[in-house]
Design a protein around this motif. Structure first.
Motif, PDB file in Angstrom:
ATOM      1  N   VAL A 114      21.445 -11.789 -58.016  1.00 20.24           N
ATOM      2  CA  VAL A 114      22.482 -12.272 -59.049  1.00 20.24           C
ATOM      3  C   VAL A 114      22.016 -12.828 -60.514  1.00 20.24           C
ATOM      4  N   ASP A 115      22.274 -11.932 -61.482  1.00 17.39           N
ATOM      5  CA  ASP A 115      21.550 -12.118 -62.812  1.00 17.39           C
ATOM      6  C   ASP A 115      22.597 -13.129 -63.732  1.00 17.39           C
ATOM      7  N   GLY A 116      22.198 -14.243 -63.806  1.00 19.86           N
ATOM      8  CA  GLY A 116      23.435 -15.244 -64.619  1.00 19.86           C
ATOM      9  C   GLY A 116      24.305 -15.470 -63.454  1.00 19.86           C
ATOM     10  N   VAL A 129      24.628  -8.225 -59.038  1.00 20.60           N
ATOM     11  CA  VAL A 129      23.992  -6.802 -59.552  1.00 20.60           C
ATOM     12  C   VAL A 129      23.734  -5.990 -58.443  1.00 20.60           C
ATOM     13  N   ARG A 130      23.040  -6.280 -57.312  1.00 24.14           N
ATOM     14  CA  ARG A 130      22.502  -5.479 -56.522  1.00 24.14           C
ATOM     15  C   ARG A 130      22.420  -6.029 -55.235  1.00 24.14           C
ATOM     16  N   VAL A 131      22.289  -5.194 -54.157  1.00 27.05           N
ATOM     17  CA  VAL A 131      22.360  -5.823 -52.685  1.00 27.05           C
ATOM     18  C   VAL A 131      21.189  -5.016 -51.898  1.00 27.05           C
ATOM     19  N   TRP A 132      20.429  -5.933 -51.113  1.00 31.25           N
ATOM     20  CA  TRP A 132      19.505  -4.935 -50.248  1.00 31.25           C
ATOM     21  C   TRP A 132      19.990  -5.703 -48.825  1.00 31.25           C
ATOM     22  N   THR A 133      19.850  -4.364 -47.828  1.00 30.71           N
ATOM     23  CA  THR A 133      20.238  -4.488 -46.587  1.00 30.71           C
ATOM     24  C   THR A 133      19.706  -3.338 -45.845  1.00 30.71           C
ATOM     25  N   GLY A 134      19.667  -3.764 -44.443  1.00 27.56           N
ATOM     26  CA  GLY A 134      19.200  -2.763 -43.354  1.00 27.56           C
ATOM     27  C   GLY A 134      19.031  -3.490 -42.312  1.00 27.56           C
ATOM     28  N   SER A 135      17.738  -2.927 -41.465  1.00 28.13           N
ATOM     29  CA  SER A 135      17.513  -3.406 -40.185  1.00 28.13           C
ATOM     30  C   SER A 135      16.384  -4.125 -40.169  1.00 28.13           C
ATOM     31  N   THR A 136      15.733  -4.428 -41.244  1.00 26.73           N
ATOM     32  CA  THR A 136      14.434  -5.202 -41.298  1.00 26.73           C
ATOM     33  C   THR A 136      14.434  -6.704 -41.270  1.00 26.73           C
ATOM     34  N   THR A 152       6.246  -8.258 -37.397  1.00 27.58           N
ATOM     35  CA  THR A 152       6.546  -7.253 -36.575  1.00 27.58           C
ATOM     36  C   THR A 152       7.729  -6.401 -37.096  1.00 27.58           C
ATOM     37  N   GLY A 153       8.749  -7.155 -37.963  1.00 25.90           N
ATOM     38  CA  GLY A 153       9.724  -6.266 -38.596  1.00 25.90           C
ATOM     39  C   GLY A 153       9.408  -5.435 -39.615  1.00 25.90           C
ATOM     40  N   LEU A 154       8.629  -5.967 -40.446  1.00 30.16           N
ATOM     41  CA  LEU A 154       8.151  -5.186 -41.686  1.00 30.16           C
ATOM     42  C   LEU A 154       6.820  -4.430 -41.539  1.00 30.16           C
ATOM     43  N   PHE A 155       6.194  -4.321 -40.192  1.00 31.68           N
ATOM     44  CA  PHE A 155       4.995  -3.613 -40.149  1.00 31.68           C
ATOM     45  C   PHE A 155       4.771  -2.903 -38.852  1.00 31.68           C
ATOM     46  N   THR A 156       5.173  -3.337 -37.857  1.00 33.89           N
ATOM     47  CA  THR A 156       5.002  -2.691 -36.439  1.00 33.89           C
ATOM     48  C   THR A 156       6.365  -1.999 -35.865  1.00 33.89           C
ATOM     49  N   GLN A 157       7.473  -2.214 -36.237  1.00 30.28           N
ATOM     50  CA  GLN A 157       8.695  -1.698 -35.495  1.00 30.28           C
ATOM     51  C   GLN A 157       9.405  -0.812 -36.821  1.00 30.28           C
ATOM     52  N   VAL A 158       9.754   0.422 -36.596  1.00 26.32           N
ATOM     53  CA  VAL A 158      10.331   1.348 -37.397  1.00 26.32           C
ATOM     54  C   VAL A 158      11.486   0.653 -37.966  1.00 26.32           C
ATOM     55  N   ASN A 159      11.666   0.436 -39.135  1.00 22.67           N
ATOM     56  CA  ASN A 159      12.768  -0.296 -39.761  1.00 22.67           C
ATOM     57  C   ASN A 159      12.916   0.455 -41.110  1.00 22.67           C
ATOM     58  N   ASN A 160      14.292   0.284 -41.758  1.00 29.54           N
ATOM     59  CA  ASN A 160      14.664   0.824 -43.002  1.00 29.54           C
ATOM     60  C   ASN A 160      15.684  -0.243 -43.736  1.00 29.54           C
ATOM     61  N   ALA A 161      15.708  -0.057 -45.129  1.00 30.98           N
ATOM     62  CA  ALA A 161      16.219  -0.743 -46.018  1.00 30.98           C
ATOM     63  C   ALA A 161      17.159   0.057 -47.070  1.00 30.98           C
ATOM     64  N   VAL A 162      18.142  -0.357 -47.709  1.00 33.52           N
ATOM     65  CA  VAL A 162      18.753   0.323 -48.912  1.00 33.52           C
ATOM     66  C   VAL A 162      18.824  -0.800 -49.942  1.00 33.52           C
ATOM     67  N   LEU A 163      18.666  -0.276 -50.968  1.00 28.13           N
ATOM     68  CA  LEU A 163      19.019  -0.957 -52.357  1.00 28.13           C
ATOM     69  C   LEU A 163      19.977  -0.417 -52.979  1.00 28.13           C
ATOM     70  N   VAL A 164      21.190  -1.000 -53.069  1.00 25.09           N
ATOM     71  CA  VAL A 164      22.348  -0.619 -54.132  1.00 25.09           C
ATOM     72  C   VAL A 164      22.667  -1.142 -55.243  1.00 25.09           C
ATOM     73  N   GLU A 165      22.587  -0.740 -56.168  1.00 24.99           N
ATOM     74  CA  GLU A 165      22.864  -1.058 -57.700  1.00 24.99           C
ATOM     75  C   GLU A 165      24.407  -1.053 -57.869  1.00 24.99           C
ATOM     76  N   SER A 166      25.115  -2.106 -57.708  1.00 30.35           N
ATOM     77  CA  SER A 166      26.255  -1.904 -57.829  1.00 30.35           C
ATOM     78  C   SER A 166      27.046  -3.299 -57.822  1.00 30.35           C
ATOM     79  N   GLY A 167      27.466  -3.902 -58.950  1.00 28.10           N
ATOM     80  CA  GLY A 167      28.086  -5.074 -59.135  1.00 28.10           C
ATOM     81  C   GLY A 167      29.157  -5.506 -58.211  1.00 28.10           C
ATOM     82  N   GLU A 168      30.074  -4.198 -57.829  1.00 31.69           N
ATOM     83  CA  GLU A 168      31.354  -4.548 -56.983  1.00 31.69           C
ATOM     84  C   GLU A 168      30.851  -4.570 -55.731  1.00 31.69           C
ATOM     85  N   LEU A 169      29.663  -3.999 -55.112  1.00 30.21           N
ATOM     86  CA  LEU A 169      29.216  -4.264 -53.784  1.00 30.21           C
ATOM     87  C   LEU A 169      28.569  -5.516 -53.676  1.00 30.21           C
TER      88      LEU A 169
END
Length: 566
Positions: free
Chosen positions: A275-277, A281-288, A293-310
């Motif tokens: 949130v800017d002000g 403005v954007r959201v980060w989500t995924g399996s991580t 272990t979540g960041l470095f030893t398990q297979v994981n992913n994330a998306v970052l979506v630039e969308s004020g609506e979302l």
């Protein structure tokens, strides 16, 4: 005249190459040429062809043991796909595949049969407005075997302790891949802009680096923090991180929904809203999960979506969770009964939140799976005894192209964690015991014994991803924290995105899934062959007859149809 058709697909970490050829007279295998067109990696020579290396040679070379390598013009690939792991973010490269003819030690390139050059650009989809991130946690791999030997690491517990130490920069950066880069950039942006606040809903918060980054933001970090999977001995898995962020002045809401000895009711989200002000403005989500272990030893992913609506829709969900605290009111479930409005930019994106009622989320996933026209790729963790991922297995039985890794408990809550590598015929289940991670147990031919002890590395694949028809008219990616299970639907705090129509994103995920699938498929083949007192494949064939069974196999034909639209 070219006799080879080549397809090349990439994300920001890998290139997946698939090529097709008929049986070629005298062909001992294929060399892969690569030309770097742009790269910021020190030492790379631009605009000069080089051969990818192979680590498997001919019978006469096997005696020297593992850790050998030769250009593929010397040790050619006797297969029809390959992943190049050397590609990195913003690299640009081109590839071609060349048949090698002759005899071992005196091979020559059949240039007139070579494929055309195919170029890839390792950039984020959607011009950076829809970015995807992957880590590289290959605990069972020759690379990790060398690292643990060099550092004197004797168990997976020691490996997790080492990688948890923020001073282990090179190990953390390599295993974290683009995922840790993207997460660091998110925090860097917040550090540079005093008006930026982060609103996070988290299942776990244990990694020291991430905890420090939240602490640095102080009151600009707003965290709905669950208690992980509660145990009698540890009712709050996040106790240390919770105390640290609270002492640093972060705005922390306790969401202690998990009870010791009880299955379900997990605050299982892993999302962050920027949130800017006053503007989301954007959201980060995924399996991580934000743990070592979540960041470095398990297979994981994330998306970052630039969308004020979302971002606004995720922020509204964050506020509902904060208001509920450790309760699960019926109003929350009713609000989650249908997807949020989503957005049409940068792609058509439909967000789902749980817990919900009447399994509308699972029905939506079922609809997507049943609507697949060309094929499905997936990674899944604990999808339960029924649901859309299990329907994928049924799709395979009906002849669709399906490849994926499926992890789940069997035998109840105290049962064993297993994984099945899905692909090929029903007679080829590729069962993989993940509780004791499957690697190469003992050195043979060109393969070193791999680091594969259990302990703290009990899960190898944690992503929850569906990639449907990535080369079709309506590609779909589903990703989030949701395990595609009834428990995730009815009991847990979860979220997932249905992203439709973005071919670049779908192909980035397809590249990633195949990298994971092929990595563990080989290790399972070795394990199952040895278990049956057989001898696994271990050297290149010196005769061109190796092609015949491959080219004519139904599995190979299906792969060509899917990847090359053939």
């Amino acid at each position: 005249m070219s006799r080879i058709q080549l397809g090349a697909y990439c994300n920001t970490d890998d290139t997946f190459l698939v090529w097709k050829a008929d049986v070629l007279a005298g062909c001992i295998g294929f060399a892969i040429e690569r030309v770097w067109l742009h790269s910021d990696e020190p030492g790379r020579v631009l605009n000069q062809a080089e051969y990818l290396v192979n680590r498997v040679g001919f019978a006469g070379d096997a005696g020297a043991g593992p850790n050998q390598r030769q250009p593929s013009s010397v040790w050619p690939f006797q297969r029809y796909n390959w992943t190049d792991h050397e590609l990195g973010f913003q690299d640009r490269a081109k590839y071609r595949v060349v048949p090698m003819v002759g005899v071992p030690g005196a091979l020559s390139a059949k240039e007139e049969w070579a494929s055309d050059w195919v170029q890839v650009d390792a950039v984020q989809p959607g011009k950076g407005r829809l970015s995807c991130f992957f880590n590289r946690p290959m605990a069972a791999s020759p690379w990790m075997a060398r690292i643990v030997a060099e550092q004197g690491i004797r168990s997976s517990t020691e490996l997790v302790e080492t990688i948890s130490d923020v001073s282990s920069r090179s190990l953390r950066s390599f295993c974290g891949g683009t995922l840790i880069v993207g997460l660091r950039q998110l925090f860097d942006h917040a550090d540079r802009h005093p008006g930026v606040h982060l609103y996070a809903a988290l299942f776990e918060l244990e990694d020291e680096e991430v905890v420090r980054r939240f602490c640095k933001l102080g009151a600009r970090a707003h965290i709905v923090l669950a208690n992980g999977s509660a145990k009698e001995s540890e009712p709050d898995a996040n106790a240390v991180g919770r105390e640290l962020v609270r002492e640093a002045g972060c705005d922390v809401t306790d969401r202690m929904t998990s009870l010791p000895g009880q299955v379900g009711d997990l605050g299982h989200n892993k999302f962050i809203v920027v949130v800017d002000g006053n503007e989301p403005v954007r959201v980060w989500t995924g399996s991580t999960n934000l743990t070592p272990t979540g960041l470095f030893t398990q297979v994981n992913n994330a998306v970052l979506v630039e969308s004020g609506e979302l971002a606004a829709q995720y922020l509204a969900q964050w506020q509902r969770l904060a208001e509920a605290q450790s309760a699960v009111p019926s109003s929350l479930k009713k609000t989650n009964a249908a997807p949020a409005a989503g957005t049409d930019s940068p792609a058509r994106i439909e967000p789902w939140f749980t817990p919900t009622v009447k399994q509308g989320d699972l029905k939506r996933l079922q609809e997507l799976v049943e609507g697949a026209q060309e094929g499905i790729l997936f990674l899944s963790f604990m999808p339960g005894p029924n649901g859309p991922v299990l329907d994928v297995l049924e799709e395979r039985a009906e002849g669709s192209f399906v490849r994926g890794v499926l992890n789940q408990f069997v035998g109840g809550a105290k049962g064993k964690l297993v994984a099945a590598l899905v692909g090929g015929s029903q007679a080829d289940p590729m069962d993989l015991d993940v509780f004791k991670p499957s690697g190469i147990q003992q050195q043979f031919a060109f393969w070193a014994a791999e680091f594969m002890r259990g302990g703290k590395i009990s899960v190898l694949v944690h992503s929850k991803v569906l990639c449907i028809d990535p080369f079709g008219a309506k590609p779909v990616v589903v990703t989030g924290s949701h395990n595609f299970s009834s428990m995730a639907s009815e009991s847990n705090d979860e979220n997932f995105l249905v992203i439709e129509g973005d071919a670049a994103l779908a192909q980035a995920y397809a590249t990633h899934i195949m990298s994971v699938y092929n990595h563990y498929r080989w290790r399972q083949y070795v394990a199952s062959t040895l278990a049956a007192d057989g001898e696994p494949w271990q050297k290149l064939d010196s005769k061109p007859s190796w092609q015949e069974s491959r080219v004519r196999s139904a599995r190979q034909q299906a792969e060509w149809r899917f990847w090359l639209n053939d």
